[in-house]
Design an enzyme around this catalytic site. Structure first.
Site, PDB file in Angstrom:
ATOM      1  N   CYS A   2     -12.582  23.312  -0.272  1.00  0.00           N
ATOM      2  CA  CYS A   2     -13.938  23.663   0.054  1.00  0.00           C
ATOM      3  C   CYS A   2     -14.272  24.844   0.491  1.00  0.00           C
ATOM      4  O   CYS A   2     -13.161  25.577   1.026  1.00  0.00           O
ATOM      5  CB  CYS A   2     -14.219  22.569   1.211  1.00  0.00           C
ATOM      6  SG  CYS A   2     -13.933  20.788   0.751  1.00  0.00           S
ATOM      7  N   ARG A  27     -13.171  27.275  -4.564  1.00  0.00           N
ATOM      8  CA  ARG A  27     -12.546  26.341  -3.607  1.00  0.00           C
ATOM      9  C   ARG A  27     -12.892  25.087  -3.561  1.00  0.00           C
ATOM     10  O   ARG A  27     -12.201  24.236  -2.962  1.00  0.00           O
ATOM     11  CB  ARG A  27     -12.691  27.094  -2.152  1.00  0.00           C
ATOM     12  CG  ARG A  27     -12.395  28.279  -1.797  1.00  0.00           C
ATOM     13  CD  ARG A  27     -12.319  28.855  -0.389  1.00  0.00           C
ATOM     14  NE  ARG A  27     -11.862  28.041   0.425  1.00  0.00           N
ATOM     15  CZ  ARG A  27     -10.748  28.504   1.289  1.00  0.00           C
ATOM     16  NH1 ARG A  27     -10.280  29.642   1.080  1.00  0.00           N
ATOM     17  NH2 ARG A  27     -10.226  27.462   1.991  1.00  0.00           N
ATOM     18  N   TRP A  74     -14.704  19.911  -2.244  1.00  0.00           N
ATOM     19  CA  TRP A  74     -13.981  19.191  -3.033  1.00  0.00           C
ATOM     20  C   TRP A  74     -13.640  17.808  -2.214  1.00  0.00           C
ATOM     21  O   TRP A  74     -13.124  17.905  -1.084  1.00  0.00           O
ATOM     22  CB  TRP A  74     -12.725  20.164  -3.216  1.00  0.00           C
ATOM     23  CG  TRP A  74     -11.355  19.557  -4.149  1.00  0.00           C
ATOM     24  CD1 TRP A  74     -11.444  19.468  -5.561  1.00  0.00           C
ATOM     25  CD2 TRP A  74     -10.572  18.873  -3.581  1.00  0.00           C
ATOM     26  NE1 TRP A  74     -10.432  19.103  -5.884  1.00  0.00           N
ATOM     27  CE2 TRP A  74      -9.922  18.484  -4.962  1.00  0.00           C
ATOM     28  CE3 TRP A  74     -10.080  18.260  -2.458  1.00  0.00           C
ATOM     29  CZ2 TRP A  74      -8.620  17.654  -4.826  1.00  0.00           C
ATOM     30  CZ3 TRP A  74      -8.852  17.527  -2.402  1.00  0.00           C
ATOM     31  CH2 TRP A  74      -8.288  16.982  -3.824  1.00  0.00           C
ATOM     32  N   ASN A 100     -14.156  21.832   6.758  1.00  0.00           N
ATOM     33  CA  ASN A 100     -13.162  21.743   5.904  1.00  0.00           C
ATOM     34  C   ASN A 100     -11.973  21.315   6.656  1.00  0.00           C
ATOM     35  O   ASN A 100     -11.663  21.344   7.768  1.00  0.00           O
ATOM     36  CB  ASN A 100     -12.426  23.087   5.187  1.00  0.00           C
ATOM     37  CG  ASN A 100     -13.261  23.851   4.441  1.00  0.00           C
ATOM     38  OD1 ASN A 100     -14.387  23.348   3.890  1.00  0.00           O
ATOM     39  ND2 ASN A 100     -13.299  25.112   4.232  1.00  0.00           N
ATOM     40  N   GLY A 101     -11.160  20.383   5.676  1.00  0.00           N
ATOM     41  CA  GLY A 101      -9.975  19.826   6.700  1.00  0.00           C
ATOM     42  C   GLY A 101     -10.409  18.177   6.464  1.00  0.00           C
ATOM     43  O   GLY A 101     -11.154  17.544   5.828  1.00  0.00           O
ATOM     44  N   GLU A 484       5.902  26.220 -16.238  1.00  0.00           N
ATOM     45  CA  GLU A 484       4.644  27.086 -15.983  1.00  0.00           C
ATOM     46  C   GLU A 484       3.701  26.655 -17.006  1.00  0.00           C
ATOM     47  O   GLU A 484       2.526  26.711 -17.026  1.00  0.00           O
ATOM     48  CB  GLU A 484       5.031  28.322 -15.468  1.00  0.00           C
ATOM     49  CG  GLU A 484       3.797  29.176 -15.080  1.00  0.00           C
ATOM     50  CD  GLU A 484       3.016  28.673 -14.011  1.00  0.00           C
ATOM     51  OE1 GLU A 484       3.356  27.799 -13.596  1.00  0.00           O
ATOM     52  OE2 GLU A 484       1.833  29.217 -14.069  1.00  0.00           O
ATOM     53  N   LYS A 488      -0.102  25.309 -17.102  1.00  0.00           N
ATOM     54  CA  LYS A 488      -1.413  25.885 -17.273  1.00  0.00           C
ATOM     55  C   LYS A 488      -2.063  25.155 -18.378  1.00  0.00           C
ATOM     56  O   LYS A 488      -3.247  25.142 -18.355  1.00  0.00           O
ATOM     57  CB  LYS A 488      -0.960  27.320 -17.896  1.00  0.00           C
ATOM     58  CG  LYS A 488      -0.460  28.151 -16.842  1.00  0.00           C
ATOM     59  CD  LYS A 488      -1.619  28.796 -15.955  1.00  0.00           C
ATOM     60  CE  LYS A 488      -1.433  28.036 -14.722  1.00  0.00           C
ATOM     61  NZ  LYS A 488      -0.492  28.526 -13.663  1.00  0.00           N
ATOM     62  N   GLU A 491      -3.536  21.867 -16.758  1.00  0.00           N
ATOM     63  CA  GLU A 491      -4.589  21.897 -15.705  1.00  0.00           C
ATOM     64  C   GLU A 491      -5.917  22.463 -16.544  1.00  0.00           C
ATOM     65  O   GLU A 491      -6.830  22.129 -15.716  1.00  0.00           O
ATOM     66  CB  GLU A 491      -4.045  22.760 -14.512  1.00  0.00           C
ATOM     67  CG  GLU A 491      -3.961  24.426 -14.488  1.00  0.00           C
ATOM     68  CD  GLU A 491      -3.695  24.882 -13.248  1.00  0.00           C
ATOM     69  OE1 GLU A 491      -4.129  24.579 -12.206  1.00  0.00           O
ATOM     70  OE2 GLU A 491      -2.810  25.604 -13.485  1.00  0.00           O
ATOM     71  N   HIS A 507      17.894  14.160 -24.912  1.00  0.00           N
ATOM     72  CA  HIS A 507      17.885  13.090 -24.043  1.00  0.00           C
ATOM     73  C   HIS A 507      16.749  12.268 -23.952  1.00  0.00           C
ATOM     74  O   HIS A 507      16.576  11.760 -23.122  1.00  0.00           O
ATOM     75  CB  HIS A 507      18.470  13.646 -22.683  1.00  0.00           C
ATOM     76  CG  HIS A 507      19.899  14.378 -22.848  1.00  0.00           C
ATOM     77  ND1 HIS A 507      21.073  13.676 -23.008  1.00  0.00           N
ATOM     78  CD2 HIS A 507      20.207  15.629 -22.656  1.00  0.00           C
ATOM     79  CE1 HIS A 507      22.139  14.551 -23.209  1.00  0.00           C
ATOM     80  NE2 HIS A 507      21.507  15.791 -23.071  1.00  0.00           N
TER      81      HIS A 507
HETATM   82  O1  M6R Z   1      -1.732  28.707  -2.967  1.00  0.00           O
HETATM   83  P1  M6R Z   1      -0.434  28.166  -3.565  1.00  0.00           P
HETATM   84  O2  M6R Z   1       0.413  28.887  -4.216  1.00  0.00           O
HETATM   85  O3  M6R Z   1       0.366  27.637  -2.390  1.00  0.00           O
HETATM   86  O4  M6R Z   1      -0.715  27.118  -4.227  1.00  0.00           O
HETATM   87  C1  M6R Z   1       0.090  25.945  -5.001  1.00  0.00           C
HETATM   88  C2  M6R Z   1      -0.516  25.308  -6.120  1.00  0.00           C
HETATM   89  O5  M6R Z   1      -1.605  24.463  -5.583  1.00  0.00           O
HETATM   90  C3  M6R Z   1      -1.019  26.245  -7.018  1.00  0.00           C
HETATM   91  O6  M6R Z   1       0.231  27.037  -7.496  1.00  0.00           O
HETATM   92  C4  M6R Z   1      -1.410  25.287  -8.226  1.00  0.00           C
HETATM   93  O7  M6R Z   1      -0.464  24.565  -8.927  1.00  0.00           O
HETATM   94  C5  M6R Z   1      -2.110  26.084  -9.217  1.00  0.00           C
HETATM   95  N1  M6R Z   1      -3.473  25.743  -9.518  1.00  0.00           N
HETATM   96  C6  M6R Z   1      -1.412  26.375 -10.595  1.00  0.00           C
HETATM   97  O8  M6R Z   1      -2.055  27.056 -11.389  1.00  0.00           O
END
Ligand code: M6R
Length: 611
Positions: A2, A27, A74, A100-101, A484, A488, A491, A507
């Site tokens: 947010c 955000r 969000w 926010n929160g 990773e 990517k 997501e 396995h």
């Molecule tokens: O801001 P941070 O590095 O603590 O965030 C951690 C994860 O939320 C962040 O890396 C998330 O997995 C990304 N969207 C990955 O691309």
């Protein structure tokens, strides 16, 4: 999670608020809204959808207000529909808040307010707080006292701004666990959840601490605790400029940030590599040098991409410093009653410095008496402030929800840390110098990877954009890169993808392999190279399609692969820094090919400030 923006000053507030919301949209982007004083009351507009939807609804308006608040959401409590969007108002509709929160005791507060005859129009915890503040304002006739009293009874987290039609020269901002930064201009203040909404108006900012509030008028700003004890704000200069938060000709922030990596990697190493001495200087760790020298174990804690960086760091530090390292998901660490010894060092890694789970892990480790360090991007963020010491990665603002440049900058700092710890122990200056010298060459190699693999990955993405699944395999220091790459891909393209250590394939995951399964194999020439070639043979025998990331000139791996993406030769330990880049590009081009919103993937937001 947010975005919040608030303004008080001499400019027309509406365009500034909308502009701020556009900057903060990374955000959270499921609904947006604004409130400004108008005609003796409040004008409030909010709707589900992006900031562009909201702006389209308001574009014909030319409201004279020179103060107001805005929010891009969000969803946590209540689905993303118009009535759940912020700002929320009290029962009179004359007090509005953006928040926010999470207000954890919202159900108890709501029950009491319902008993007192108050009604609610949304499903949100924020509306409960707005109505509560309004009820206290009716009682005291003093907005600041009403806000302070409400916040002292609230459990949970907040970063918020309050506006009242009765006080057209007053904004009240407060924070507990959710960042609030205040930009100080000439007779104007901009309140925001992060500095990206502020930097084009002023570089002079200060951050609120937890349980601190700011009472802001055009004439000045007072800060105090929510118990009404005055505090003093420490002004800072923002280090980045507007260019860093604009797309600069790229179609998406993610692509821009992928292309920034040669620069950001160099920035992460700048002034820290002592090439002649074969050593590293990390000023942020000077105060804990002795603890690091004595440490018997490091525990990294992080989430998502930052957790993958920690896994690479584990290999590097164990290899170069022979110091045991553990890597814990922050969300698990905080609840697992962790065993910590006095000579353990806990290191939190976070791009945003605001991830709720990572912050909670930092607090847990501190409670248990550990020395806690941070590897963080956002200067002044909660994790940076709450850790005992740390190292900034200096990647500049990362706007794309999919983390790219922050990852390679985290790797840069982790390798510096490995060298630093190694030199404190048994690593010879000669061995350290060899790595440091190669590290200094990485930016030009990253540029080379971008120049030579972008078109190739785009073509491969075109061929496999229809795939239902992807498998990513790597070994040793490239296993975390398989994770990773898969993260990517899933997501931003919504294709199911899994990362595995290559040898684990037999396995279980091997059952998935057929002619429809693209398998990305990271197979640079290192000590495990031959073993990964055998895994490729196994995939080929089952007619899987192999997309291989290989060392330039490697004919043997190329012969087994369906598609080859070469990366330049480097020290085996450093290959993850190069091998991840084509995987970022592959995910990016696949998402574009599938028509996905790359910078705003569904259900996600840039920083996850809720549990
Ligand atoms: O801001 P941070 O590095 O603590 O965030 C951690 C994860 O939320 C962040 O890396 C998330 O997995 C990304 N969207 C990955 O691309």
């Amino acid at each position: 999670m947010c975005g919040i923006v608030g303004y008080i000053g001499h400019r027309r507030a509406l365009p500034l608020l909308l502009n701020g919301l556009r900057r903060l949209e990374y955000r959270g982007y499921d609904s947006a809204g604004i409130a400004v004083p108008h005609g003796g009351g409040l004008f409030i507009a909010k709707r589900a959808g992006t900031v562009a939807h909201l702006a389209a609804m308001l574009e014909h308006l030319n409201l004279p207000a020179t103060m107001g608040i805005g929010h891009t959401r969000w969803a946590t409590h209540g689905e993303p529909i118009d009535r759940n969007a912020h700002p929320h108002t009290d029962a009179t509709g004359r007090i509005a808040i953006v928040h926010n929160g999470i207000i954890e005791n919202h159900a108890i507060l709501k029950a009491k307010l319902l008993e007192d005859g108050y009604g609610f129009v949304s499903d949100t915890d924020t509306e409960v707080l707005a109505v509560f503040i309004g009820a206290l304002y009716q009682q005291y006739g003093d907005l600041e006292l009403a806000v302070r009293t409400a916040l002292s009874e609230v459990e949970g987290t907040f970063g918020l701004v309050v506006l009242s039609a009765d006080h057209p020269d007053l904004l009240i901002a407060a924070r507990r666990g959710s960042p609030i930064v205040i930009g100080v201009g000439d007779g104007e203040y901009i309140v925001a959840s992060d500095a990206t909404a502020i930097v084009e108006y002023t570089r002079s900012v200060f951050y609120l601490s937890d349980d601190e509030m700011a009472v802001i008028t055009r004439a000045g700003c007072q800060t105090k605790t929510i118990e009404d004890i005055p505090t003093s704000a420490q002004l800072l200069e923002l280090e980045f400029d507007l260019e860093r938060i604009e797309k600069g000709g790229f179609p998406h922030f993610m692509l821009k940030e992928i292309y920034e990596q040669p620069t950001t990697f160099r920035d992460a190493c700048r002034g820290r590599l002592l090439l002649q001495e074969g050593n590293v200087k990390l000023g942020g760790l000077r105060s804990v040098e002795e603890q690091l020298r004595q440490a018997r174990r490091l525990i990294f804690t992080a989430c998502g991409t930052s957790w993958h960086a920690a896994l690479v760091g584990e290999y590097w530090i164990e290899q170069l410093a022979r110091l045991p390292v553990e890597v814990e998901y922050a969300s698990e660490f905080r609840y697992r009653n962790p065993v910590l010894y006095p000579d353990d060092i806990v290191i939190a890694i976070s791009q945003s410095g605001e991830t709720a789970d990572t912050l909670a892990a930092v607090r847990e480790a501190k409670l248990r008496g550990a020395t806690v360090l941070g590897i963080v991007n956002v200067v002044g963020s909660s994790i940076a402030r709450e850790t005992d010491a740390g190292v900034y990665i200096h990647a500049g603002p990362e706007i794309g929800v999919a983390s790219t440049k922050a990852f390679t900058s985290q790797l840069a700092v982790l390798m510096l840390l490995a060298l630093y710890l190694g030199r404190m122990r048994h690593l010879s200056p000669t061995d350290a110098r060899e790595i440091a010298q190669e590290l200094a060459r990485i930016p030009e190699k990253l540029q080379y990877v971008l120049d030579t693999t972008a078109e190739l990955t785009r073509e491969i993405a075109h061929l496999y954009a229809h795939a239902q699944n992807f498998l990513y395999l790597g070994r040793g220091v490239n296993f975390p890169i398989a994770l990773e790459g898969a993260l990517k891909m899933k997501e931003i393209s919504y294709i199911h993808a899994e990362g595995y250590p290559a040898a684990e394939m037999k396995h279980g995951p091997i059952a998935l392999i057929d002619e429809n399964m693209p398998v990305v194999v990271i197979v640079p020439r290192d000590e495990l190279y031959e073993k990964v070639l055998s895994n490729m043979e196994e995939i080929r025998a089952r007619r899987g399609k192999i997309i291989a990331i290989v060392t330039e000139g490697d004919v043997a791996a190329a012969r087994l692969a369906t598609h080859v993406i070469p990366i330049p030769e480097t020290l085996p330990l450093l290959t993850p820094i190069l091998s991840v880049v084509p995987l970022q590009l592959l995910a990016y081009y696949t998402a574009v090919e599938r028509g996905c919103n790359v910078d705003m993937p569904r259900n996600l937001a840039k920083s996850v400030t809720v549990e």
